[in-house]
Design a protein around this motif. Structure first.
Motif, PDB file in Angstrom:
ATOM      1  N   ALA A 125       0.835  -1.203   0.000  1.00  0.00           N
ATOM      2  CA  ALA A 125       0.000   0.000   0.000  1.00  0.00           C
ATOM      3  C   ALA A 125       0.874   1.259   0.000  1.00  0.00           C
ATOM      4  O   ALA A 125       0.628   2.198  -0.767  1.00  0.00           O
ATOM      5  CB  ALA A 125      -0.945  -0.002   1.197  1.00  0.00           C
ATOM      6  N   VAL A 126       1.899   1.274   0.848  1.00  0.00           N
ATOM      7  CA  VAL A 126       2.803   2.431   0.902  1.00  0.00           C
ATOM      8  C   VAL A 126       3.564   2.563  -0.413  1.00  0.00           C
ATOM      9  O   VAL A 126       3.712   3.669  -0.958  1.00  0.00           O
ATOM     10  CB  VAL A 126       3.768   2.325   2.105  1.00  0.00           C
ATOM     11  CG1 VAL A 126       4.864   3.375   2.030  1.00  0.00           C
ATOM     12  CG2 VAL A 126       2.990   2.440   3.409  1.00  0.00           C
ATOM     13  N   MET A 127       4.036   1.459  -0.921  1.00  0.00           N
ATOM     14  CA  MET A 127       4.767   1.454  -2.195  1.00  0.00           C
ATOM     15  C   MET A 127       3.892   2.021  -3.314  1.00  0.00           C
ATOM     16  O   MET A 127       4.350   2.830  -4.138  1.00  0.00           O
ATOM     17  CB  MET A 127       5.167   0.005  -2.499  1.00  0.00           C
ATOM     18  CG  MET A 127       5.841  -0.253  -3.783  1.00  0.00           C
ATOM     19  SD  MET A 127       6.165  -2.038  -3.870  1.00  0.00           S
ATOM     20  CE  MET A 127       6.239  -2.242  -5.615  1.00  0.00           C
ATOM     21  N   THR A 128       2.634   1.625  -3.336  1.00  0.00           N
ATOM     22  CA  THR A 128       1.701   2.101  -4.351  1.00  0.00           C
ATOM     23  C   THR A 128       1.466   3.602  -4.205  1.00  0.00           C
ATOM     24  O   THR A 128       1.478   4.339  -5.196  1.00  0.00           O
ATOM     25  CB  THR A 128       0.378   1.318  -4.254  1.00  0.00           C
ATOM     26  OG1 THR A 128       0.672  -0.077  -4.447  1.00  0.00           O
ATOM     27  CG2 THR A 128      -0.624   1.784  -5.291  1.00  0.00           C
ATOM     28  N   PHE A 129       1.277   4.057  -2.976  1.00  0.00           N
ATOM     29  CA  PHE A 129       1.093   5.489  -2.723  1.00  0.00           C
ATOM     30  C   PHE A 129       2.303   6.287  -3.206  1.00  0.00           C
ATOM     31  O   PHE A 129       2.157   7.304  -3.897  1.00  0.00           O
ATOM     32  CB  PHE A 129       0.860   5.721  -1.222  1.00  0.00           C
ATOM     33  CG  PHE A 129       0.682   7.159  -0.866  1.00  0.00           C
ATOM     34  CD1 PHE A 129      -0.565   7.766  -0.979  1.00  0.00           C
ATOM     35  CD2 PHE A 129       1.752   7.926  -0.434  1.00  0.00           C
ATOM     36  CE1 PHE A 129      -0.739   9.110  -0.656  1.00  0.00           C
ATOM     37  CE2 PHE A 129       1.591   9.262  -0.101  1.00  0.00           C
ATOM     38  CZ  PHE A 129       0.343   9.857  -0.227  1.00  0.00           C
ATOM     39  N   VAL A 130       3.508   5.805  -2.877  1.00  0.00           N
ATOM     40  CA  VAL A 130       4.730   6.508  -3.300  1.00  0.00           C
ATOM     41  C   VAL A 130       4.851   6.514  -4.818  1.00  0.00           C
ATOM     42  O   VAL A 130       5.205   7.534  -5.413  1.00  0.00           O
ATOM     43  CB  VAL A 130       5.984   5.878  -2.641  1.00  0.00           C
ATOM     44  CG1 VAL A 130       7.266   6.408  -3.269  1.00  0.00           C
ATOM     45  CG2 VAL A 130       5.977   6.121  -1.141  1.00  0.00           C
ATOM     46  N   ASP A 131       4.542   5.389  -5.453  1.00  0.00           N
ATOM     47  CA  ASP A 131       4.632   5.341  -6.914  1.00  0.00           C
ATOM     48  C   ASP A 131       3.668   6.319  -7.576  1.00  0.00           C
ATOM     49  O   ASP A 131       4.031   7.029  -8.509  1.00  0.00           O
ATOM     50  CB  ASP A 131       4.357   3.924  -7.428  1.00  0.00           C
ATOM     51  CG  ASP A 131       5.516   2.987  -7.209  1.00  0.00           C
ATOM     52  OD1 ASP A 131       6.633   3.460  -6.927  1.00  0.00           O
ATOM     53  OD2 ASP A 131       5.314   1.761  -7.307  1.00  0.00           O
ATOM     54  N   ILE A 132       2.441   6.372  -7.072  1.00  0.00           N
ATOM     55  CA  ILE A 132       1.431   7.219  -7.704  1.00  0.00           C
ATOM     56  C   ILE A 132       1.670   8.693  -7.407  1.00  0.00           C
ATOM     57  O   ILE A 132       1.650   9.530  -8.317  1.00  0.00           O
ATOM     58  CB  ILE A 132       0.013   6.789  -7.271  1.00  0.00           C
ATOM     59  CG1 ILE A 132      -0.301   5.409  -7.878  1.00  0.00           C
ATOM     60  CG2 ILE A 132      -1.030   7.809  -7.707  1.00  0.00           C
ATOM     61  CD1 ILE A 132      -1.587   4.781  -7.369  1.00  0.00           C
TER      62      ILE A 132
END
Length: 188
Positions: A125-132
């Motif tokens: 979830a954190v990785m996705t937030f950072v990517d987006i």
């Protein structure tokens, strides 16, 4: 005709109930861990390796790559100098790097499987937030569900990762896991 349909239904139920009973304690947990190992273990370990600092104690001092990946905007604002970032940035980078090494290893070994899988869902979830939001990836990379195109790197792939991890959170690592071995040893 009704007798024929009833017979087929009963045969179907008996057959699949037998398969479910024979596999319920070991198959899903083991299969989910093997699929995780085959598809995500090396991916995350390679990603973690890009975050290791130099030397023997590189696991305590993240590389610039860690800051670029985890804090892209803050790192840019700091003039690409990790020394200009705060201690909390360093701590988060270290913990993120360790998470990419430790959590996949725990999942594959079947040790603390449920907790490791739950923590990894948070990591994704954190990785996705950072990517987006941090890396501002394009809409095609983000993708969309129900669009008929299963190749988006974020919405499609990561929902499958999370589903796989949810299986492990709910079912555990299965009979063939270190969790079960520890439970057997502890119950003696």
């Amino acid at each position: 005709m009704n007798n024929f349909i009833n017979s087929l239904t009963q045969m179907h139920l008996r057959g699949f109930n037998a398969i479910e009973t024979a596999t319920q304690d070991w198959l899903l947990g083991l299969a989910a861990r093997l699929v995780f190992a085959a598809t995500l273990l090396i991916y995350f370990w390679k990603s973690a390796a890009t975050k290791l600092g130099d030397g023997v104690f590189g696991f305590l001092s993240p590389s610039d790559g860690a800051y670029i990946q985890i804090f892209p905007k803050a790192f840019e604002s700091a003039g690409y100098a990790s020394s200009a970032l705060g201690a909390h940035h360093q701590l988060i980078a270290i913990l993120g790097m360790w998470a990419e090494f430790i959590l996949p290893a725990l999942i594959v070994a079947g040790l603390f499987t449920r907790l490791a899988s739950l923590a990894f869902i948070g990591f994704v979830a954190v990785m996705t937030f950072v990517d987006i939001f941090g890396h501002a990836v394009d809409p095609a990379t983000i993708g969309a569900w129900f669009d008929g195109n299963p190749s988006s790197l974020i919405s499609d792939q990561r929902v499958l990762w999370v589903f796989l991890l949810l299986v492990l959170v709910i079912k555990g690592g299965g009979t063939l896991s270190l969790d079960q071995l520890l439970m057997r040893v502890r119950s003696r």
